[in-house]
Design a protein around this motif. Structure first.
Motif, PDB file in Angstrom:
ATOM      1  N   GLY A   1      15.692   4.668  -4.562  1.00  0.00           N
ATOM      2  CA  GLY A   1      14.377   5.004  -5.167  1.00  0.00           C
ATOM      3  C   GLY A   1      13.061   3.518  -4.276  1.00  0.00           C
ATOM      4  O   GLY A   1      13.037   3.088  -4.189  1.00  0.00           O
ATOM      5  N   HIS A   2      12.271   3.521  -6.220  1.00  0.00           N
ATOM      6  CA  HIS A   2      11.047   2.691  -5.431  1.00  0.00           C
ATOM      7  C   HIS A   2      11.428   1.705  -6.303  1.00  0.00           C
ATOM      8  O   HIS A   2      12.372   1.378  -5.695  1.00  0.00           O
ATOM      9  CB  HIS A   2       9.811   3.402  -6.843  1.00  0.00           C
ATOM     10  N   GLY A   3      10.318   0.619  -5.259  1.00  0.00           N
ATOM     11  CA  GLY A   3      10.569  -0.567  -5.837  1.00  0.00           C
ATOM     12  C   GLY A   3      11.741  -1.392  -4.716  1.00  0.00           C
ATOM     13  O   GLY A   3      12.412  -2.360  -4.517  1.00  0.00           O
TER      14      GLY A   3
ATOM     15  N   ALA B   1      12.737  -5.534   1.635  1.00  0.00           N
ATOM     16  CA  ALA B   1      12.269  -4.051   1.221  1.00  0.00           C
ATOM     17  C   ALA B   1      10.909  -4.753   0.622  1.00  0.00           C
ATOM     18  O   ALA B   1       9.855  -3.553   0.800  1.00  0.00           O
ATOM     19  CB  ALA B   1      13.438  -3.688   0.881  1.00  0.00           C
ATOM     20  N   ASN B   2      10.795  -5.830   0.459  1.00  0.00           N
ATOM     21  CA  ASN B   2       9.127  -5.768   0.257  1.00  0.00           C
ATOM     22  C   ASN B   2       8.705  -4.786  -1.043  1.00  0.00           C
ATOM     23  O   ASN B   2       7.661  -4.443  -1.025  1.00  0.00           O
ATOM     24  CB  ASN B   2       8.258  -6.483   1.202  1.00  0.00           C
ATOM     25  N   GLY B   3       9.405  -4.705  -1.313  1.00  0.00           N
ATOM     26  CA  GLY B   3       9.131  -3.517  -2.824  1.00  0.00           C
ATOM     27  C   GLY B   3       9.199  -2.264  -2.492  1.00  0.00           C
ATOM     28  O   GLY B   3       8.899  -1.469  -4.012  1.00  0.00           O
ATOM     29  N   GLU B   4       8.396  -2.087  -1.437  1.00  0.00           N
ATOM     30  CA  GLU B   4       8.443  -0.825  -0.932  1.00  0.00           C
ATOM     31  C   GLU B   4       9.429   0.520  -1.109  1.00  0.00           C
ATOM     32  O   GLU B   4      10.852   0.254  -1.873  1.00  0.00           O
ATOM     33  CB  GLU B   4       7.821  -1.007   0.454  1.00  0.00           C
ATOM     34  N   SER B   5       9.357   1.959  -1.087  1.00  0.00           N
ATOM     35  CA  SER B   5       9.920   2.814  -1.754  1.00  0.00           C
ATOM     36  C   SER B   5      10.976   3.471  -1.102  1.00  0.00           C
ATOM     37  O   SER B   5      10.870   3.851   0.170  1.00  0.00           O
ATOM     38  CB  SER B   5       8.845   4.391  -2.128  1.00  0.00           C
TER      39      SER B   5
ATOM     40  N   LEU C   1      13.816   6.889  -9.287  1.00  0.00           N
ATOM     41  CA  LEU C   1      14.725   7.387  -8.192  1.00  0.00           C
ATOM     42  C   LEU C   1      14.622   8.013  -7.955  1.00  0.00           C
ATOM     43  O   LEU C   1      14.814   9.888  -8.189  1.00  0.00           O
ATOM     44  CB  LEU C   1      16.095   7.599  -8.548  1.00  0.00           C
ATOM     45  N   VAL C   2      14.722   8.169  -6.051  1.00  0.00           N
ATOM     46  CA  VAL C   2      14.092   9.826  -5.701  1.00  0.00           C
ATOM     47  C   VAL C   2      15.143  10.298  -4.587  1.00  0.00           C
ATOM     48  O   VAL C   2      15.400  11.125  -4.566  1.00  0.00           O
ATOM     49  CB  VAL C   2      13.355   9.225  -4.879  1.00  0.00           C
TER      50      VAL C   2
END
Length: 336
Positions: free
Chosen positions: A101-103, A124-128, A86-87
């Protein structure tokens, strides 16, 4: 790349495990949750801070969420329903809180962070995701890697993908800020744009330099953008023109915040915290005992500063002189 990603993920697993004193124990989500009472904030990799009411939250690796009810003096750890990093965390309205966040991770809380729901964002296709903001019309906008931009008009229950520009665009969108009637976007490789319609469409702006930006701040009529190698720029005309703000550093500036009193603060690598009391015209460096990369800094109700980062956290006391000092150290803030 997949092999490298696996190595990086394993490193993150080990960092959280070590923070919990788990050694070679189970580092699955279930295993980590079982050891949450042993995780220490100062040994964790934390990326962002936000107050939700009187409670302070920090987010980090593997879905780690730290909570403090005494303004950062003590922390309690828990894990969100994800093992992704998590960012960013944002308290947007009342008890509504988001962490991203990520994924392709978007976490939603309607009870001030007491519980979290993982929102599915298949496109989102797993992008961050790197951040989230509420526009003036109430629309939520989430932004992230490779030009990813999503909007929600139902308080974050569902999300719709949108294009940033008509032409192909795949640079990371690192920040979006409300600035008067505008939204201003910054990102990778000179990405700089504004929106006059709450993020429905975006218009490119001329960048004052040819590098990347990591964030933006708005205070009154002043717009600030910052990024790689200590670059900071200031505008008083909505980005029509920019003036470089000297900063005696070449370190990356990872985050910025407008404090409750209107001052500006930047946090970066090498333990950098820089404060401006004149709306970004000049910055003063706040000495720290740590040289670790910092992810975020926030002000307490008393005006002190709390920071988190790469296996580091701390508090800077606001002195009567208006300067900040770590406990046990002299307040010798230095002009940059």
């Amino acid at each position: 790349m997949r092999f490298l990603s696996a190595i990086l993920m394993w490193g993150a697993l080990m960092a959280v495990a070590n923070a919990a004193g788990m050694g070679g124990a189970d580092v699955s989500q279930k295993g980590l949750s079982a050891f949450s009472d042993r995780i220490k904030a100062e040994d964790s990799r934390l990326h962002d801070l936000a107050y939700v009411g009187d409670v302070l939250f920090a987010v980090g690796e593997l879905g780690l969420i730290m909570k403090s009810e005494d303004d950062g003096l003590t922390w309690a750890a828990s894990f969100a329903p994800t093992t992704r990093t998590l960012v960013s965390i944002e308290a947007l309205q009342g008890d509504l809180v988001f962490a991203v966040g990520h994924g392709g991770t978007i976490l939603r809380s309607g009870d001030a962070g007491e519980s979290w729901e993982l929102i599915e964002v298949g496109e989102a296709n797993g992008e961050s995701f790197l951040g989230i903001i509420r526009a003036d019309n109430g629309r939520l906008i989430a932004h992230g890697a490779y030009g990813m931009l999503f909007k929600s008009d139902d308080n974050g229950y569902t999300w719709q993908k949108q294009e940033v520009f008509e032409e192909f665009f795949d640079w990371h969108v690192t920040g979006i800020v409300n600035h008067g009637d505008l939204l201003v976007m910054v990102g990778e490789s000179e990405t700089l744009a504004y929106s006059e319609d709450n993020g429905e469409s975006w218009i490119k702006m001329e960048s004052p330099y040819d590098g990347s930006y990591f964030g933006a701040m708005s205070v009154d009529d002043v717009l600030m953008i910052y990024g790689m190698r200590g670059h900071v720029y200031r505008s008083e005309d909505n980005g029509e023109s920019w003036k470089a703000v000297p900063l005696d550093t070449t370190t990356a500036l990872n985050s910025g915040r407008v404090l409750a009193n209107g001052d500006l603060v930047l946090a970066g690598n090498s333990g950098l915290i820089a404060l401006s009391t004149d709306k970004g015209k000049t910055f003063t460096k706040v000495p720290l005992s740590t040289g670790a990369p910092l992810g975020s800094v926030i002000d307490t109700p008393e005006g002190d500063l709390i920071y988190v980062g790469y296996q580091t956290t701390g508090r800077l006391k606001l002195m009567e002189s208006g300067l900040y000092s770590e406990p046990g150290q002299a307040s010798n803030n230095k002009d940059l």
